[in-house]
Design a protein around this motif. Sequence first.
Motif, short mmCIF file in Angstrom:
data_model
loop_
_atom_site.label_atom_id
_atom_site.label_comp_id
_atom_site.label_asym_id
_atom_site.label_seq_id
_atom_site.Cartn_x
_atom_site.Cartn_y
_atom_site.Cartn_z
N SER A 180 14.77 38.40 -62.23
CA SER A 180 16.06 37.80 -62.58
C SER A 180 15.85 36.81 -63.72
CB SER A 180 16.67 37.06 -61.39
OG SER A 180 16.91 37.95 -60.32
N CYS A 181 16.87 36.68 -64.54
CA CYS A 181 16.86 35.72 -65.64
C CYS A 181 18.21 35.02 -65.65
CB CYS A 181 16.62 36.42 -66.96
SG CYS A 181 16.81 35.37 -68.43
N VAL A 182 18.19 33.73 -65.38
CA VAL A 182 19.42 32.95 -65.34
C VAL A 182 19.53 32.10 -66.61
CG1 VAL A 182 20.73 31.19 -64.10
CG2 VAL A 182 19.39 32.87 -62.83
N ASP A 183 20.70 32.13 -67.21
CA ASP A 183 21.00 31.28 -68.37
C ASP A 183 21.89 30.15 -67.92
OD1 ASP A 183 22.78 31.81 -71.54
OD2 ASP A 183 21.72 30.08 -70.72
N SER A 184 21.38 28.93 -67.96
CA SER A 184 22.15 27.78 -67.52
C SER A 184 22.89 27.11 -68.66
CB SER A 184 21.24 26.76 -66.83
OG SER A 184 20.21 26.35 -67.72
N GLY A 185 22.88 27.73 -69.84
CA GLY A 185 23.48 27.09 -71.00
C GLY A 185 24.96 27.28 -71.16
N GLY A 186 25.55 28.24 -70.41
CA GLY A 186 27.00 28.40 -70.44
C GLY A 186 27.53 29.40 -71.44
N THR A 187 26.66 30.10 -72.17
CA THR A 187 27.13 31.05 -73.18
C THR A 187 26.63 32.46 -72.91
OG1 THR A 187 25.23 30.60 -74.62
CG2 THR A 187 27.22 29.26 -74.94
N PHE A 188 26.22 32.73 -71.69
CA PHE A 188 25.54 33.98 -71.36
C PHE A 188 26.32 35.20 -71.79
CE2 PHE A 188 22.45 36.43 -69.16
CZ PHE A 188 23.12 37.48 -68.54
N SER A 189 27.61 35.23 -71.51
CA SER A 189 28.41 36.43 -71.77
C SER A 189 28.55 36.74 -73.26
CB SER A 189 29.79 36.30 -71.14
OG SER A 189 30.51 35.24 -71.75
N MET A 190 28.18 35.81 -74.11
CA MET A 190 28.28 36.02 -75.55
C MET A 190 27.02 36.65 -76.13
SD MET A 190 31.24 34.85 -76.31
CE MET A 190 31.14 34.70 -78.07
N ASN A 191 25.96 36.70 -75.32
CA ASN A 191 24.64 37.04 -75.85
C ASN A 191 24.16 38.42 -75.46
OD1 ASN A 191 24.51 34.37 -76.76
ND2 ASN A 191 23.57 33.68 -74.87
N ALA A 192 23.64 39.15 -76.44
CA ALA A 192 22.81 40.31 -76.11
C ALA A 192 21.50 39.78 -75.54
CB ALA A 192 22.55 41.15 -77.35
N MET A 193 20.95 40.50 -74.58
CA MET A 193 19.77 40.03 -73.87
C MET A 193 18.67 41.09 -73.88
SD MET A 193 20.64 37.01 -72.68
CE MET A 193 19.38 36.72 -71.44
#
Length: 127
Positions: free
Chosen positions: A21-34
């Motif tokens: 799992s990789c959690v993004d705590s920065g609040g912009t996850f849905s905007m980013n290709a990963m």
Amino acid sequence: QVQLNESGGGLVQAGGSLRLSCVDSGGTFSMNAMGWFRQPPGKEREFVAAVSRVGRRTYYADSVKGRFSVSRDNAKSTMYLEMNRLEPGDTAVYYCAARGPTVTGAYYIRESDYGYWGQGTQVTISS
């Protein structure tokens, strides 16, 4: 600000499975290709899998195609890597990466395409 944290690594026998799992705590996850990358012992970091912003498009390295599956849950700001039929050659430190805001549908496979990285999680496969 993107802040990535991987988890789920460990020691498993060949043929087994793990889910990272990789959690993004920065609040912009849905905007980013990963993407997921890995660094085997003594080798350079290599591409594993990529997923577009909403998860509709994915791409895999040939070495993991058919065994690994990348997905994401934007409501949870989390990306996953389901790894099945693991082999000793999959032993590596696994990193998740975020590109930053991207157009819908795009995915990326080069390290230089990504601006943000997690600290990595160790995956060890015993034979």
